[in-house]
Scaffold this active site. Sequence first.
Site, PDB file in Angstrom:
ATOM      1  N   LEU A  47      16.030   5.098 -16.585  1.00  0.00           N
ATOM      2  CA  LEU A  47      15.868   4.974 -18.032  1.00  0.00           C
ATOM      3  C   LEU A  47      15.276   6.228 -18.676  1.00  0.00           C
ATOM      4  CD1 LEU A  47      14.638   1.271 -18.159  1.00  0.00           C
ATOM      5  CD2 LEU A  47      16.967   2.164 -18.442  1.00  0.00           C
ATOM      6  N   CYS A  48      15.262   7.311 -17.932  1.00  0.00           N
ATOM      7  CA  CYS A  48      14.711   8.577 -18.412  1.00  0.00           C
ATOM      8  C   CYS A  48      15.769   9.314 -19.226  1.00  0.00           C
ATOM      9  CB  CYS A  48      14.317   9.401 -17.197  1.00  0.00           C
ATOM     10  SG  CYS A  48      12.964  10.503 -17.458  1.00  0.00           S
ATOM     11  N   HIS A  49      15.368   9.863 -20.365  1.00  0.00           N
ATOM     12  CA  HIS A  49      16.285  10.641 -21.185  1.00  0.00           C
ATOM     13  C   HIS A  49      16.563  11.996 -20.544  1.00  0.00           C
ATOM     14  CE1 HIS A  49      14.595   7.842 -24.150  1.00  0.00           C
ATOM     15  NE2 HIS A  49      15.733   8.008 -24.816  1.00  0.00           N
TER      16      HIS A  49
ATOM     17  N   MET B 103       7.810  12.836 -16.778  1.00  0.00           N
ATOM     18  CA  MET B 103       8.629  12.483 -15.618  1.00  0.00           C
ATOM     19  C   MET B 103       9.227  13.726 -14.954  1.00  0.00           C
ATOM     20  SD  MET B 103       8.068   9.385 -15.256  1.00  0.00           S
ATOM     21  CE  MET B 103       9.113   9.271 -13.812  1.00  0.00           C
ATOM     22  N   GLU B 104       9.566  14.723 -15.754  1.00  0.00           N
ATOM     23  CA  GLU B 104      10.105  15.962 -15.192  1.00  0.00           C
ATOM     24  C   GLU B 104       9.058  16.673 -14.336  1.00  0.00           C
ATOM     25  OE1 GLU B 104      12.868  14.568 -18.114  1.00  0.00           O
ATOM     26  OE2 GLU B 104      10.684  14.731 -18.160  1.00  0.00           O
TER      27      GLU B 104
ATOM     28  N   ASP C  63      10.375  18.606   4.504  1.00  0.00           N
ATOM     29  CA  ASP C  63      11.679  18.771   5.142  1.00  0.00           C
ATOM     30  C   ASP C  63      11.750  20.057   5.952  1.00  0.00           C
ATOM     31  OD1 ASP C  63      14.515  18.179   5.610  1.00  0.00           O
ATOM     32  OD2 ASP C  63      14.874  19.887   4.268  1.00  0.00           O
TER      33      ASP C  63
END
Length: 160
Positions: free
Chosen positions: A77-79, A115-116, A130
Amino acid sequence: MTTENLTHFDAAGQAHMVDVGAKPETARSATAGGSIFMQPATLALIAQGHAKKGDVLGIARIAAIQASKRTGDLIPLCHPIALTRVTADFAIDEAANAVHCTVTAECFGRTGVEMEALTATSVGLLTIYDMCKAADRGMRIENVRLLEKKGGKSGHWLAD
């Protein structure tokens, strides 16, 4: 807590993407951080640049920046946001046997970039894992969190 407090749910409790169309465009920034803890020998490989897969922190920096640009594809739901700047910094902490990551994301838009910054931090740390997992599968990623955000209706927020 009810769904009234959560912006990603409508009045009926259904998930939706928040409408930001009427919001003014403003300068916004967010800084997130986190750490990966490891064995001293693994940290030495990173610090000396002798990891088998190459420049661990350089690749983690690129991965973090790339992840910030893909956040709208990863979080349902992130733009999607037109980022204007992203920095990803890594600090080696020999006393804690850790690498600390700090990411700042910036944009001029209608919604924030928290969020970014969080996604970039997570992916940067996951990239270190990793690249070094053959030497140390017991590495721990911890404390990924928002450190600061600026802009928008809620203004400035700083973590304790």
